[in-house]
Write a protein that holds these residues in place. Structure first.
Motif, PDB file in Angstrom:
ATOM      1  N   GLN A 225     -12.239  43.445  14.747  1.00 27.08           N
ATOM      2  CA  GLN A 225     -12.966  43.295  16.008  1.00 27.08           C
ATOM      3  C   GLN A 225     -14.395  43.807  15.873  1.00 27.08           C
ATOM      4  O   GLN A 225     -15.312  43.319  16.518  1.00 27.08           O
ATOM      5  N   THR A 226     -14.586  44.799  15.010  1.00 24.96           N
ATOM      6  CA  THR A 226     -15.908  45.400  14.881  1.00 24.96           C
ATOM      7  C   THR A 226     -16.667  44.899  13.659  1.00 24.96           C
ATOM      8  O   THR A 226     -17.750  45.367  13.357  1.00 24.96           O
ATOM      9  N   LYS A 326     -11.320  38.970  20.404  1.00 25.85           N
ATOM     10  CA  LYS A 326     -10.970  39.702  21.621  1.00 25.85           C
ATOM     11  C   LYS A 326     -12.084  40.593  22.142  1.00 25.85           C
ATOM     12  O   LYS A 326     -11.892  41.778  22.366  1.00 25.85           O
ATOM     13  N   SER A 327     -13.240  40.068  22.285  1.00 27.10           N
ATOM     14  CA  SER A 327     -14.311  40.855  22.887  1.00 27.10           C
ATOM     15  C   SER A 327     -14.895  40.092  24.055  1.00 27.10           C
ATOM     16  O   SER A 327     -15.967  39.516  23.965  1.00 27.10           O
ATOM     17  N   PRO A 328     -14.161  40.054  25.178  1.00 26.79           N
ATOM     18  CA  PRO A 328     -14.607  39.223  26.300  1.00 26.79           C
ATOM     19  C   PRO A 328     -15.952  39.664  26.862  1.00 26.79           C
ATOM     20  O   PRO A 328     -16.739  38.838  27.318  1.00 26.79           O
ATOM     21  N   ARG A 329     -16.213  40.962  26.839  1.00 26.14           N
ATOM     22  CA  ARG A 329     -17.464  41.417  27.459  1.00 26.14           C
ATOM     23  C   ARG A 329     -18.662  41.026  26.607  1.00 26.14           C
ATOM     24  O   ARG A 329     -19.699  40.620  27.123  1.00 26.14           O
ATOM     25  N   MET A 330     -18.473  41.159  25.284  1.00 19.76           N
ATOM     26  CA  MET A 330     -19.542  40.749  24.392  1.00 19.76           C
ATOM     27  C   MET A 330     -19.789  39.258  24.560  1.00 19.76           C
ATOM     28  O   MET A 330     -20.926  38.798  24.585  1.00 19.76           O
ATOM     29  N   LYS A 331     -18.704  38.536  24.694  1.00 18.02           N
ATOM     30  CA  LYS A 331     -18.815  37.096  24.878  1.00 18.02           C
ATOM     31  C   LYS A 331     -19.626  36.796  26.123  1.00 18.02           C
ATOM     32  O   LYS A 331     -20.517  35.945  26.123  1.00 18.02           O
ATOM     33  N   ARG A 332     -19.342  37.534  27.185  1.00 26.39           N
ATOM     34  CA  ARG A 332     -20.056  37.330  28.435  1.00 26.39           C
ATOM     35  C   ARG A 332     -21.546  37.652  28.266  1.00 26.39           C
ATOM     36  O   ARG A 332     -22.397  36.944  28.786  1.00 26.39           O
TER      37      ARG A 332
END
Lengths: 968, 159
Positions: A225-226, A326-332
């Motif tokens: 993820q990172t 799985k990084s929805p906020r980064m995606k946003r």
């Protein structure tokens, strides 16, 4: 053969080898067999100056694959030995190079070695030499003149190292190499006038590494993820954005010069050199004028680049990666960046759409600062494309308390919204492109409505965090059908200025109420109506009268609609809906708590106000009295009187009164176990209506109803009699409203104890009152019936009959082995009148065995005797059977008597014949004395009949003392 | 030292309260991951840090869920480096009551080792606890305590 020679001559100065492949149609013979072929091959080889090893034959047959693999291996060996040779040859140059003078060549040399190693498929040594090349490159002194060249070459070398490391499954090496690479060159911007070149280079480095990483993942590498390609694409995009910003700052459109310094840009000998000074290696530019012209030309070239179309694909690659990891906020966040980039690219509607997709999540997570920035950009887009629905929706949010923009901004926003609602053009948003604003102004003019086509926008308020909040509150959770419901709609605005709405409408789960809850304020001016002051809560009360069809149901506020503007021109309908369902909870929650309400002077604490959007309407409380009068306990089978008293306490007459009286929950008990009668049946007409309940209806009454019913229970125990009353009544809920018909239900029940009226005990005795367990044929016996009253009430026995079975009579003829019959008593309560039917209680006797006895003895004895006076006794023994019986009789001596007669006798009795035994007794003492005992014995029978015979004959006789003569 | 310090509100398991929702329409909670506090060194870049902190929550969420899943020892509150960006390093810390602290430091600042970061978080946690003990503080409100502010200020000021 000619072609062979030709190719050879053209390749002369290259270190090449020639191999010839002959394609043959026929299958070859085993090697050695075909002498002619061998000879021909030798000729060919000598003619072309070929070694025999370089001649191959490829038979064009079915087994092509095998031959091609062999051919491939042969070529591979050739190629490998070639590259090996080349590599050695290049390596040998090293001794001619020294660090002092050939610093640049050393890099080139290592790169060459590495490249040949790579070609001969030795990645390990390839990486080693690339690394050496890279470190040599690092040792070079950089200046504004050569920094671009160094960076470009470093980029190539770095790409090679990373790629080979990924291929060798050493992703960590690749990542650390790339980090080193970026850290090394990050600060080396070079010529400040061409800073965008550096950003472009950095962007390229990141995007290339991202692609390499992505490719490695497709080949089976797992990322974290990172640590995944998304980060690199993101950095690439960021650098591209920096590039665009630098370009905007540095570049200006210029008129093209007569001499183009970039004319050779397409065919440079060395990568990364300036076209106007190729091969130049000095520390200062050779000609400052040309240098300046070159920079201007490069800037002019840069301004042609459409940066957004570099940035957007990078961002969208990054979005795909962050979504995967799985990084929805980064995606946003990236989507926001993308939206902003579309905004820069002037694709405002696309920007609006992209930004619209993320606002919900920022709202949900209450990151108001992020939401504010996104909304401001969206509003600009909405303004520029003239999307009125979006413009209004966004304004609603940007005016409110959740959004963290300045009060001046909010004021501006509200002014614009009012403008739009009153069919005017809004002021342009600040910070927009001048040309776009001009276009938008024209656009808004065309959007003005004509009276024929009013525009109505419906906006769902749960989806946004608007400046106006609404709560619907019922005064309680439940109500009764005959009371009014108070519904209060609380409204509060948090915009900077007061605002007027034109209409509010409340919608319910039952549409009937909808038209009652509408407020239109076309005429009211001033403070009244729907004129809302900032941060002041407005309460709009509605009174509702429940409808009869809603009784027992839940009445729910489904939505509230508030209209801004006018229906004739532009109108925004703000709809709050879904307070009822569970979706409402999810939709609505961000509105609460995030911030405390600022207004302290407001008398209502808005956040503590709980929405009560549902109310349960319960039936009206019945105003009627039911009494069931009775005198317990009841007796089994009697007609037990139950008095039903229904008294209406209503003010108005009750209608459609329905009474149900009966036993409940007793379906499992036997049929007719408990019956109810509306009147006592006439004495002998027992079965008529047998029901376990009674119903009757009364059309309209306001009087007391008293009725007697009779209950007959045939079992001991307790029974519940229930009376249910349903009626409707007209109620005046409000003084002036039409009366409402309410249906009321009341229920009451009594428990009746049922007991037996009396106990009857039966016993059988013989004539001597001794208990009998069995009776004997043709012998009389006594039946004793004891009747004990157990009822608390006196009971009158009207008659009692003994019903005997036909076997029993005074004298029976045919004898069965069992006896049956019953005792039938007819009774009633002593208190009951004579015409009241009697209850018949029948008691069946217990069965008793009847035994047959082969003989009978009849005794002839006087009632008494006197002392010393002879007493004659005779016993008549009769044979009851149809056989001849032998009888032995012995007489025991007795102290009380002297007697004459046979002491022991044996005789025969013919069928049904008899024999008389006569004794003369002479009593010796007075009193109830024992007679001499007779013993009967019937030798024919196994059993002893003696005991039975004793019961047939009297055992005692009363002897009187002798009378004294008078006078003596 | 640190260039940005943030405190993020707790996450309430939404489903757990669903039953209550059906009874009263409008009992709503301190919900997921919203900022209680955020300070940066440079206020003009605040929006950027908001985004940085917000995006770091992805990693926090992932780490917290894997922590509770795998290890039985819930005492380790320090989550370590969440993710490196080109210019900043983002560190995370989560309290037992699921309040998250996020500290952003510059990547160039190599003086800060793991231990220093841990100390920073510990100080922050103590300051938060002290602040929370104030009976006038309502859980879920933005933090305005002066003492807390001072602690954060010191963390950002040093060297």
């Amino acid at each position: 053969m000619i072609c062979c020679v030709l190719s050879r001559s053209s390749l002369q100065d290259q270190n090449t080898k020639v191999a010839v492949v002959l394609i043959q149609k026929n299958a070859p013979l085993p090697p050695g067999d075909d002498l002619q072929a061998l000879e021909r091959a030798a000729t060919l080889c000598s003619a072309c100056d070929l070694s025999a090893k370089s001649l191959f034959v490829l038979p064009h047959t079915d087994h092509l694959i095998g031959y091609t693999i062999r051919l491939e291996n042969a070529f591979y060996d050739l190629a490998q030995s070639y590259y090996h040779g080349e590599c050695r040859r290049v390596k040998a140059h090293k001794e001619f190079l020294n660090k002092g003078t050939h610093q640049l060549l050393l890099v080139r040399h290592q790169f060459k070695v590495a490249f040949f190693n790579e070609l001969r498929q030795d990645p390990h040594s390839a990486v080693k030499h690339y690394r050496q090349a890279y470190s040599l490159l690092g040792e070079l002194k950089t200046s504004d003149i050569n920094v671009l060249e160094i960076k470009i070459v470093a980029g190539f070398v770095n790409y090679k190292i990373c790629r080979l490391s990924f291929q060798a499954s050493a992703p960590l090496d690749a990542i650390s190499q790339f980090r080193k690479h970026v850290d090394l060159f990050k600060e080396k911007v070079g010529c400040p006038d061409l800073a965008f070149e550096h950003s472009a280079w950095l962007s390229k480095q990141f995007s290339l590494f991202g692609e390499l990483f992505d490719e490695a993942i497709r080949n089976g590498l797992t990322a974290l993820q990172t640590q995944h390609p998304g980060f690199y694409y993101q950095q690439a995009a960021n650098n591209a954005i920096v590039r665009r910003q630098l370009c905007q700052g540095l570049c200006h459109t210029t008129t093209p010069l007569s001499m183009n310094p970039l004319e050779n840009a397409g065919n440079l000998d060395f990568f990364g050199q300036r076209p106007w000074r190729q091969g130049f290696q000095g520390a200062e530019p050779p000609d400052a004028g040309i240098e300046h012209a070159g920079i201007i030309a490069l800037q002019a070239q840069e301004i042609q680049v459409d940066h957004s179309w570099i940035i957007i694909p990078l961002l969208s690659s990054a979005v795909a990666q962050f979504k995967k990891y799985k990084s929805p906020r980064m995606k946003r966040y990236l989507m926001v960046q993308m939206g902003e980039e579309y905004y820069h690219a002037r694709d405002f509607s696309k920007a609006l759409m992209l930004l619209g997709r993320v606002t919900w999540d920022y709202r949900r997570e209450k990151w108001w600062s992020l939401l504010t920035s996104v909304l401001i950009t969206s509003l600009r887009c909405a303004y520029l494309v003239g999307d009125m629905q979006e413009y209004i929706t966004l304004s609603l949010e940007l005016m409110g308390r959740y959004v963290e923009n300045s009060p001046e901004e909010k004021t501006r926003c509200q002014t614009n919204l009012i403008q739009v609602m009153s069919n005017e053009c809004p002021e342009p948003e600040p910070g927009c492109d001048f040309d776009a604003v001009e276009e938008a102004k024209e656009l808004w003019k065309t959007l003005k409505v004509t009276p024929q086509t009013p525009q109505v926008f419906t906006i769902q308020m749960e989806q946004i965090a608007p400046f106006i909040e609404c709560k619907a509150v019922f005064d309680s959770f439940t109500t009764t059908a005959d009371s009014t419901i108070l519904l209060q709609i609380y409204l509060r605005v948090t915009c900077p200025f007061p605002i007027r709405f034109c209409k509010i409408a409340v919608f319910f789960s039952n549409q009937f109420y909808n038209q009652q809850c509408v407020v239109e304020t076309g005429l009211i001016q001033g403070e009244g109506g729907l004129y809302l002051l900032p941060a002041k809560t407005k309460v709009i009360p509605f009174q509702l009268v429940p409808q009869p069809e809603d009784v027992g149901k839940l009445l729910q506020v489904t939505s509230v609609a508030l209209e801004l503007g006018s229906r004739e021109s532009r109108c925004a309908v703000l709809v709050w809906s879904g307070w009822g369902g569970e979706t409402a909870i999810v939709n609505n929650y961000f509105v609460n708590y995030g911030l405390k309400s600022a207004s302290k002077e407001d008398q209502i604490d808005w956040d503590d106000l709980k929405i009560v959007s549902k109310i349960k309407i319960e039936p009206r409380k019945p105003q009627i009295d039911i009494k069931l009068k009775h005198e317990p306990p009841a007796l089994v089978n009697e007609f037990y009187e139950l008095q039903l008293v229904v008294e209406s306490l209503e003010d108005t007459p009750v209608k459609d009164l329905r009474v149900w009286l009966g036993f409940q929950d007793e379906h499992e008990s036997a049929e007719n176990a408990a019956l109810i009668y509306s009147e006592v049946p006439a004495a002998h007409q027992a079965v008529g209506q047998t029901k376990s309940f009674i119903e009757f209806t009364v059309k309209e009454t306001n009087q007391k109803i008293e009725r007697s019913y009779f209950v007959k229970c045939s079992q001991v125990g307790s029974r519940t009699v229930t009376a249910k009353i349903t009626y409707s009544v007209d109620v005046q809920v409000e003084p002036n409203s039409p009366p409402v018909t309410c249906t009321c239900v009341k229920e009451d029940s009594v428990v009746i104890e049922i007991v037996m009226p009396f106990e009857i005990s039966l016993s059988l005795t013989n004539l001597k009152l001794e208990r009998l367990d069995q009776v004997f044929e043709e012998e009389p016996f006594l039946l004793l019936a004891g009747i004990k009253c157990t009822s608390p009430w006196p009971v009158t026995m009207v008659t009692t009959t003994l019903n005997m079975s036909p076997e029993v009579g005074i004298v029976g003829e045919e004898m069965g082995s069992q006896l049956q019959g019953s005792l039938c008593s007819r009774w009633r309560r002593t208190s009951a009148a004579d015409e009241f039917p009697v209850v018949i209680t029948e008691l069946t006797f217990p069965s008793v065995t009847v035994e047959s006895v082969p003989f009978a003895i009849q005794t002839d004895l006087p009632a008494y005797g006197c002392v010393q006076t002879p007493l004659s006794v005779s016993y008549l023994v009769r044979n009851r059977t149809l056989q001849v019986q032998e009888v032995e009789v012995t007489v025991e001596p007795s102290d009380a008597f002297m007697y004459a007669g046979h002491k022991q006798i044996q005789f025969r009795l013919l069928p049904t014949g008899d024999h008389r035994l006569k004794f003369s007794l002479y009593p010796l003492c007075a009193g109830f004395v024992t007679l001499p005992k007779l013993h009967f014995n019937l030798p024919r029978f196994q059993v002893s009949w003696d005991e039975h015979a004793q019961k047939m004959v009297p055992s005692n006789v009363f002897i009187k003392p002798r009378g004294r003569e008078l006078g003596s | 030292m640190a260039v940005c310090v943030a405190v993020i509100g707790k996450e309430v398991n939404f489903l757990g309260y669903l039953a209550v929702f059906f009874l009263f329409d409008e009992i709503l909670f301190l919900l997921q991951n919203y900022p209680l506090y955020l300070r940066t060194v440079s206020p003009e870049e605040e929006l950027k840090f908001h985004y940085t902190v917000h995006t770091s929550l992805d990693v926090v969420e992932e780490k917290v869920s894997s922590l509770t899943k795998s290890s039985n020892d819930p005492r380790e509150l320090y989550l370590g480096l969440l993710y490196p960006t080109e210019d900043y390093k983002v560190y995370g810390y989560v309290t037992n009551s699921k309040i998250k602290f996020v500290v952003v430091v510059e990547s160039a600042n190599t003086a800060l080792r793991d231990n220093e970061i841990r100390t920073m978080f510990r100080k922050l946690h103590v300051a938060y606890t002290d602040m929370f003990c104030n009976p006038f503080y309502n859980p879920g409100e933005n933090i305005t305590s002066r003492n807390f502010e001072r602690t954060v200020f010191e963390m950002m000021k040093k060297d």
